[in-house]
Scaffold this motif. Structure first.
Motif, PDB file in Angstrom:
ATOM      1  N   SER A  10       0.950  27.403  -1.947  1.00 37.28           N
ATOM      2  CA  SER A  10       0.216  26.335  -2.614  1.00 37.28           C
ATOM      3  C   SER A  10      -0.040  26.732  -4.060  1.00 37.28           C
ATOM      4  CB  SER A  10      -1.121  26.113  -1.898  1.00 37.28           C
ATOM      5  OG  SER A  10      -1.866  25.115  -2.539  1.00 37.28           O
ATOM      6  N   SER A  11      -0.079  25.751  -4.934  1.00 37.84           N
ATOM      7  CA  SER A  11      -0.378  26.034  -6.340  1.00 37.84           C
ATOM      8  C   SER A  11      -1.872  26.244  -6.564  1.00 37.84           C
ATOM      9  CB  SER A  11       0.143  24.905  -7.228  1.00 37.84           C
ATOM     10  OG  SER A  11      -0.422  23.674  -6.835  1.00 37.84           O
ATOM     11  N   MET A  12      -2.696  25.939  -5.548  1.00 43.06           N
ATOM     12  CA  MET A  12      -4.144  26.179  -5.633  1.00 43.06           C
ATOM     13  C   MET A  12      -4.536  27.252  -4.628  1.00 43.06           C
ATOM     14  SD  MET A  12      -5.945  22.444  -5.970  1.00 43.06           S
ATOM     15  CE  MET A  12      -7.566  23.157  -6.142  1.00 43.06           C
ATOM     16  N   LYS A  13      -5.520  28.060  -4.978  1.00 46.40           N
ATOM     17  CA  LYS A  13      -6.030  29.068  -4.063  1.00 46.40           C
ATOM     18  C   LYS A  13      -6.731  28.395  -2.887  1.00 46.40           C
ATOM     19  CE  LYS A  13      -6.713  32.660  -7.494  1.00 46.40           C
ATOM     20  NZ  LYS A  13      -7.653  33.577  -8.123  1.00 46.40           N
ATOM     21  N   SER A  14      -6.646  29.023  -1.726  1.00 46.86           N
ATOM     22  CA  SER A  14      -7.294  28.478  -0.530  1.00 46.86           C
ATOM     23  C   SER A  14      -8.781  28.255  -0.742  1.00 46.86           C
ATOM     24  CB  SER A  14      -7.084  29.416   0.662  1.00 46.86           C
ATOM     25  OG  SER A  14      -5.731  29.482   1.016  1.00 46.86           O
ATOM     26  N   LEU A  50      -4.553  32.106   9.670  1.00 48.61           N
ATOM     27  CA  LEU A  50      -5.739  31.881   8.839  1.00 48.61           C
ATOM     28  C   LEU A  50      -5.339  31.564   7.401  1.00 48.61           C
ATOM     29  CD1 LEU A  50      -7.817  34.958  10.012  1.00 48.61           C
ATOM     30  CD2 LEU A  50      -8.381  32.568  10.460  1.00 48.61           C
ATOM     31  N   PRO A  51      -6.282  30.996   6.621  1.00 45.52           N
ATOM     32  CA  PRO A  51      -6.032  30.883   5.189  1.00 45.52           C
ATOM     33  C   PRO A  51      -5.982  32.288   4.574  1.00 45.52           C
ATOM     34  CG  PRO A  51      -7.873  29.476   5.852  1.00 45.52           C
ATOM     35  CD  PRO A  51      -7.543  30.369   7.009  1.00 45.52           C
ATOM     36  N   LEU A  52      -5.246  32.424   3.493  1.00 46.47           N
ATOM     37  CA  LEU A  52      -5.128  33.698   2.781  1.00 46.47           C
ATOM     38  C   LEU A  52      -5.416  33.487   1.304  1.00 46.47           C
ATOM     39  CD1 LEU A  52      -1.721  34.943   4.253  1.00 46.47           C
ATOM     40  CD2 LEU A  52      -4.003  35.694   4.939  1.00 46.47           C
ATOM     41  N   GLN A  53      -5.845  34.556   0.657  1.00 48.21           N
ATOM     42  CA  GLN A  53      -6.019  34.514  -0.786  1.00 48.21           C
ATOM     43  C   GLN A  53      -5.579  35.845  -1.370  1.00 48.21           C
ATOM     44  OE1 GLN A  53      -9.058  32.185  -2.485  1.00 48.21           O
ATOM     45  NE2 GLN A  53      -9.710  33.835  -3.826  1.00 48.21           N
ATOM     46  N   GLU A  61       3.437  52.176  -9.923  1.00 44.19           N
ATOM     47  CA  GLU A  61       2.927  52.383 -11.273  1.00 44.19           C
ATOM     48  C   GLU A  61       1.521  51.848 -11.501  1.00 44.19           C
ATOM     49  OE1 GLU A  61       5.997  50.802 -10.705  1.00 44.19           O
ATOM     50  OE2 GLU A  61       7.065  52.698 -10.902  1.00 44.19           O
ATOM     51  N   ALA A  62       1.140  50.778 -10.798  1.00 44.77           N
ATOM     52  CA  ALA A  62      -0.126  50.124 -11.162  1.00 44.77           C
ATOM     53  C   ALA A  62      -0.670  49.238 -10.052  1.00 44.77           C
ATOM     54  CB  ALA A  62       0.087  49.274 -12.419  1.00 44.77           C
ATOM     55  N   ILE A  63      -1.915  48.852 -10.224  1.00 41.67           N
ATOM     56  CA  ILE A  63      -2.565  47.828  -9.412  1.00 41.67           C
ATOM     57  C   ILE A  63      -2.889  46.681 -10.358  1.00 41.67           C
ATOM     58  CG2 ILE A  63      -4.557  47.219  -8.026  1.00 41.67           C
ATOM     59  CD1 ILE A  63      -4.746  50.210  -7.253  1.00 41.67           C
ATOM     60  N   ASN A  64      -2.406  45.488 -10.018  1.00 39.43           N
ATOM     61  CA  ASN A  64      -2.592  44.318 -10.877  1.00 39.43           C
ATOM     62  C   ASN A  64      -3.100  43.142 -10.059  1.00 39.43           C
ATOM     63  OD1 ASN A  64      -1.426  45.343 -13.442  1.00 39.43           O
ATOM     64  ND2 ASN A  64       0.411  45.543 -12.189  1.00 39.43           N
ATOM     65  N   ASP A  65      -3.518  42.090 -10.775  1.00 37.76           N
ATOM     66  CA  ASP A  65      -3.816  40.833 -10.106  1.00 37.76           C
ATOM     67  C   ASP A  65      -2.517  40.295  -9.523  1.00 37.76           C
ATOM     68  OD1 ASP A  65      -6.481  40.955 -10.843  1.00 37.76           O
ATOM     69  OD2 ASP A  65      -6.194  39.712 -12.632  1.00 37.76           O
ATOM     70  N   SER A  66      -2.629  39.543  -8.459  1.00 40.17           N
ATOM     71  CA  SER A  66      -1.453  38.947  -7.833  1.00 40.17           C
ATOM     72  C   SER A  66      -1.320  37.488  -8.236  1.00 40.17           C
ATOM     73  CB  SER A  66      -1.569  39.034  -6.308  1.00 40.17           C
ATOM     74  OG  SER A  66      -0.501  38.348  -5.706  1.00 40.17           O
ATOM     75  N   ASP A  67      -0.102  37.046  -8.435  1.00 35.95           N
ATOM     76  CA  ASP A  67       0.155  35.639  -8.706  1.00 35.95           C
ATOM     77  C   ASP A  67       0.787  34.954  -7.489  1.00 35.95           C
ATOM     78  OD1 ASP A  67       2.634  36.825  -8.771  1.00 35.95           O
ATOM     79  OD2 ASP A  67       3.216  36.028 -10.725  1.00 35.95           O
ATOM     80  N   SER A  68       0.654  35.589  -6.327  1.00 40.05           N
ATOM     81  CA  SER A  68       1.220  35.032  -5.100  1.00 40.05           C
ATOM     82  C   SER A  68       0.629  33.657  -4.811  1.00 40.05           C
ATOM     83  CB  SER A  68       0.939  35.952  -3.909  1.00 40.05           C
ATOM     84  OG  SER A  68       1.393  35.351  -2.710  1.00 40.05           O
TER      85      SER A  68
END
Length: 114
Positions: A10-14, A50-53, A61-68
């Motif tokens: 989905s283009s919106m977060k749960s 279940l819903p996921l976020q 190399e790193a920990i980043n925000d996810s754009d999933s």
């Protein structure tokens, strides 16, 4: 029976979808999902999941925000992937703008009980 992981994109977060929905909209949405499950259960075994976020993306190399865009999952078992794919064409998740569904076959691994 073959087991499949079904990922709802989905283009919106749960959390946004649920926060913006009125109680009536949530009730109607759940009713649509239950109607779809009742139809699917005639030929498949459906675990809604279940819903996921997304909370992060980890690399060496790193920990980043996810754009999933994965916003939920189900586990489905059945004898026919064609039947599953056909039933998913009428899934209520697809009523959301920009929504899609990914289907992944879950493979067994020799030496590991599943």
């Amino acid at each position: 029976m073959t087991k499949y992981m079904v990922l709802y994109n989905s283009s919106m977060k749960s959390s946004q979808l649920m926060a913006q929905a009125t109680p009536e909209e949530m009730k109607a949405s759940i009713a649509d999902w239950m109607k779809w499950k009742a139809e699917a259960d005639k030929t498949l075994k459906v675990d809604f999941g279940l819903p996921l976020q997304a909370v992060g993306r980890v690399t060496k190399e790193a920990i980043n925000d996810s754009d999933s865009q994965v916003s939920g999952y189900s586990i489905v078992e059945g004898d026919s992937k064609e039947e599953l794919l056909k039933l998913l064409k009428s899934h209520p998740h697809l009523q959301r703008p920009g929504a899609s569904i990914e289907v992944l076959e879950m493979l067994s691994m020799p030496g590991i009980d599943s």
